[in-house]
Design a protein around this motif. Structure first.
Motif, mmCIF file in Angstrom:
data_model
loop_
_atom_site.group_PDB
_atom_site.id
_atom_site.type_symbol
_atom_site.label_atom_id
_atom_site.label_comp_id
_atom_site.label_asym_id
_atom_site.label_seq_id
_atom_site.Cartn_x
_atom_site.Cartn_y
_atom_site.Cartn_z
ATOM 1 N N MET A 1 0.835 -1.181 0.000
ATOM 2 C CA MET A 1 0.000 0.000 0.000
ATOM 3 C C MET A 1 0.882 1.249 0.000
ATOM 4 S SD MET A 1 -2.319 1.403 3.044
ATOM 5 C CE MET A 1 -3.922 1.891 2.612
ATOM 6 N N LYS A 2 0.518 2.209 -0.837
ATOM 7 C CA LYS A 2 1.267 3.467 -0.864
ATOM 8 C C LYS A 2 0.634 4.464 0.107
ATOM 9 C CE LYS A 2 -1.271 5.852 -4.456
ATOM 10 N NZ LYS A 2 -1.203 6.830 -5.484
ATOM 11 N N LYS A 3 1.412 5.456 0.509
ATOM 12 C CA LYS A 3 0.892 6.493 1.396
ATOM 13 C C LYS A 3 -0.226 7.243 0.702
ATOM 14 C CE LYS A 3 4.434 7.513 4.694
ATOM 15 N NZ LYS A 3 5.004 8.562 5.508
ATOM 16 N N THR A 4 -1.260 7.581 1.479
ATOM 17 C CA THR A 4 -2.383 8.314 0.921
ATOM 18 C C THR A 4 -3.039 9.141 2.015
ATOM 19 O OG1 THR A 4 -4.330 8.108 -0.526
ATOM 20 C CG2 THR A 4 -4.130 6.500 1.273
ATOM 21 N N SER A 5 -4.092 9.845 1.674
ATOM 22 C CA SER A 5 -4.814 10.679 2.634
ATOM 23 C C SER A 5 -6.297 10.648 2.315
ATOM 24 C CB SER A 5 -4.283 12.114 2.591
ATOM 25 O OG SER A 5 -4.313 12.607 1.267
ATOM 26 N N VAL A 6 -7.103 10.631 3.375
ATOM 27 C CA VAL A 6 -8.542 10.507 3.233
ATOM 28 C C VAL A 6 -9.230 11.564 4.091
ATOM 29 C CG1 VAL A 6 -10.540 8.986 3.538
ATOM 30 C CG2 VAL A 6 -8.324 8.004 2.884
ATOM 31 N N LEU A 7 -10.167 12.293 3.482
ATOM 32 C CA LEU A 7 -10.995 13.255 4.199
ATOM 33 C C LEU A 7 -12.443 12.791 4.113
ATOM 34 C CD1 LEU A 7 -11.283 16.051 5.633
ATOM 35 C CD2 LEU A 7 -11.733 17.011 3.359
ATOM 36 N N PHE A 8 -13.071 12.567 5.261
ATOM 37 C CA PHE A 8 -14.480 12.185 5.308
ATOM 38 C C PHE A 8 -15.315 13.438 5.493
ATOM 39 C CE2 PHE A 8 -12.211 8.403 6.826
ATOM 40 C CZ PHE A 8 -12.672 7.481 5.897
ATOM 41 N N VAL A 9 -16.409 13.543 4.738
ATOM 42 C CA VAL A 9 -17.196 14.771 4.745
ATOM 43 C C VAL A 9 -18.691 14.482 4.889
ATOM 44 C CG1 VAL A 9 -17.802 16.862 3.452
ATOM 45 C CG2 VAL A 9 -15.498 15.895 3.244
ATOM 46 N N CYS A 10 -19.333 15.214 5.818
ATOM 47 C CA CYS A 10 -20.787 15.244 5.915
ATOM 48 C C CYS A 10 -21.188 16.712 6.035
ATOM 49 C CB CYS A 10 -21.304 14.387 7.076
ATOM 50 S SG CYS A 10 -20.934 14.987 8.744
ATOM 51 N N MET A 11 -22.387 16.994 6.479
ATOM 52 C CA MET A 11 -22.836 18.379 6.515
ATOM 53 C C MET A 11 -22.206 19.182 7.652
ATOM 54 S SD MET A 11 -26.669 20.031 6.724
ATOM 55 C CE MET A 11 -27.229 19.107 5.317
ATOM 56 N N GLY A 12 -22.386 18.731 8.899
ATOM 57 C CA GLY A 12 -21.922 19.525 10.033
ATOM 58 C C GLY A 12 -20.681 19.021 10.724
ATOM 59 N N VAL A 37 -1.689 6.239 6.088
ATOM 60 C CA VAL A 37 -2.896 6.958 5.682
ATOM 61 C C VAL A 37 -3.186 8.101 6.645
ATOM 62 C CG1 VAL A 37 -5.347 6.764 5.095
ATOM 63 C CG2 VAL A 37 -3.836 4.783 4.763
ATOM 64 N N ALA A 38 -3.152 9.319 6.134
ATOM 65 C CA ALA A 38 -3.560 10.488 6.912
ATOM 66 C C ALA A 38 -5.081 10.575 6.841
ATOM 67 C CB ALA A 38 -2.929 11.749 6.336
ATOM 68 N N VAL A 39 -5.727 10.777 7.983
ATOM 69 C CA VAL A 39 -7.189 10.779 8.050
ATOM 70 C C VAL A 39 -7.668 12.055 8.727
ATOM 71 C CG1 VAL A 39 -9.228 9.556 8.913
ATOM 72 C CG2 VAL A 39 -7.196 8.264 8.254
ATOM 73 N N ASP A 40 -8.755 12.624 8.197
ATOM 74 C CA ASP A 40 -9.382 13.783 8.811
ATOM 75 C C ASP A 40 -10.856 13.768 8.419
ATOM 76 O OD1 ASP A 40 -9.725 16.119 10.268
ATOM 77 O OD2 ASP A 40 -8.440 17.350 8.996
ATOM 78 N N SER A 41 -11.612 14.658 9.014
ATOM 79 C CA SER A 41 -13.015 14.815 8.646
ATOM 80 C C SER A 41 -13.382 16.290 8.699
ATOM 81 C CB SER A 41 -13.920 13.987 9.573
ATOM 82 O OG SER A 41 -13.793 14.398 10.919
ATOM 83 N N ALA A 42 -14.423 16.626 7.960
ATOM 84 C CA ALA A 42 -14.867 18.021 7.888
ATOM 85 C C ALA A 42 -16.327 18.059 7.453
ATOM 86 C CB ALA A 42 -14.000 18.804 6.901
ATOM 87 N N GLY A 43 -16.926 19.223 7.587
ATOM 88 C CA GLY A 43 -18.306 19.422 7.165
ATOM 89 C C GLY A 43 -18.382 20.409 6.021
ATOM 90 N N THR A 44 -19.443 20.293 5.243
ATOM 91 C CA THR A 44 -19.653 21.259 4.159
ATOM 92 C C THR A 44 -20.186 22.586 4.706
ATOM 93 O OG1 THR A 44 -21.856 20.344 3.738
ATOM 94 C CG2 THR A 44 -20.038 19.520 2.367
ATOM 95 N N HIS A 45 -20.745 22.557 5.907
ATOM 96 C CA HIS A 45 -21.305 23.757 6.526
ATOM 97 C C HIS A 45 -20.561 24.061 7.833
ATOM 98 C CE1 HIS A 45 -24.346 22.556 3.664
ATOM 99 N NE2 HIS A 45 -24.882 23.747 3.774
#
Length: 158
Positions: A1-12, A37-45
């Motif tokens: 597996m190669k290094k990668t990054s993932v951002l999970f997104v929902c509304m809030g 794997v770099a992981v984070d999360s964010a909202g659209t609002h």
């Protein structure tokens, strides 16, 4: 597996995306891939910037052995489109919002979590915020399914 990054997104960024963030970190640790794997999360609002995940979300996750207490809500930033290789949305409204905000060169990075699911045929992770307790359990079922598929997909990457 190669290094990668993932951002999970929902509304809030207080129910679905922090759940995916915390559960995925747990899955990566168990697979020995936390450093890959770099992981984070964010909202659209920006409704909940700086807030911890919803108490009901945290309680449901805790019952399954996931600790989300350290996570804090933030809004998707323009730099996220370049910074992350995978931008994983929880539903079609999130995909539409992300697509509208993303520079054309990065739109290929936007995917739906449920596109990786193998045990459920839903296309979206429903927002449990205004529903009852069972909604939070369903969300976790869907997220675990989608994350298992995403983990397989990442494991196949060169």
């Amino acid at each position: 597996m190669k290094k990668t990054s993932v951002l999970f997104v929902c509304m809030g960024n207080i129910c679905r995306s922090p759940s995916a963030d915390g559960i995925f970190r747990d899955r990566l640790a168990k697979a020995g891939w936390s450093d890959l794997v770099a992981v984070d999360s964010a909202g659209t609002h920006s409704y909940h910037i700086g807030h911890a995940p919803d108490e009901r979300t945290q309680a449901a996750a805790e019952r399954r052995g996931y600790d989300l207490s350290a996570l804090r809500a933030r809004r998707v930033e323009a730099s996220d489109f370049e910074r992350f290789e995978w931008i994983v949305a929880m539903d079609n409204a999130n995909v539409a919002e992300l697509t509208a905000r993303s520079p054309a060169a990065f739109r290929h990075k936007i995917v739906r979590l449920m596109d990786f699911a193998t045990r459920h045929d839903a296309t979206e992770v429903p927002d449990p915020y205004y529903g009852g307790a069972q909604g939070f359990e369903t969300v976790l079922d869907y997220i675990e399914d989608g994350l298992d598929g995403l983990l397989v997909r990442l494991g196949q990457a060169d």
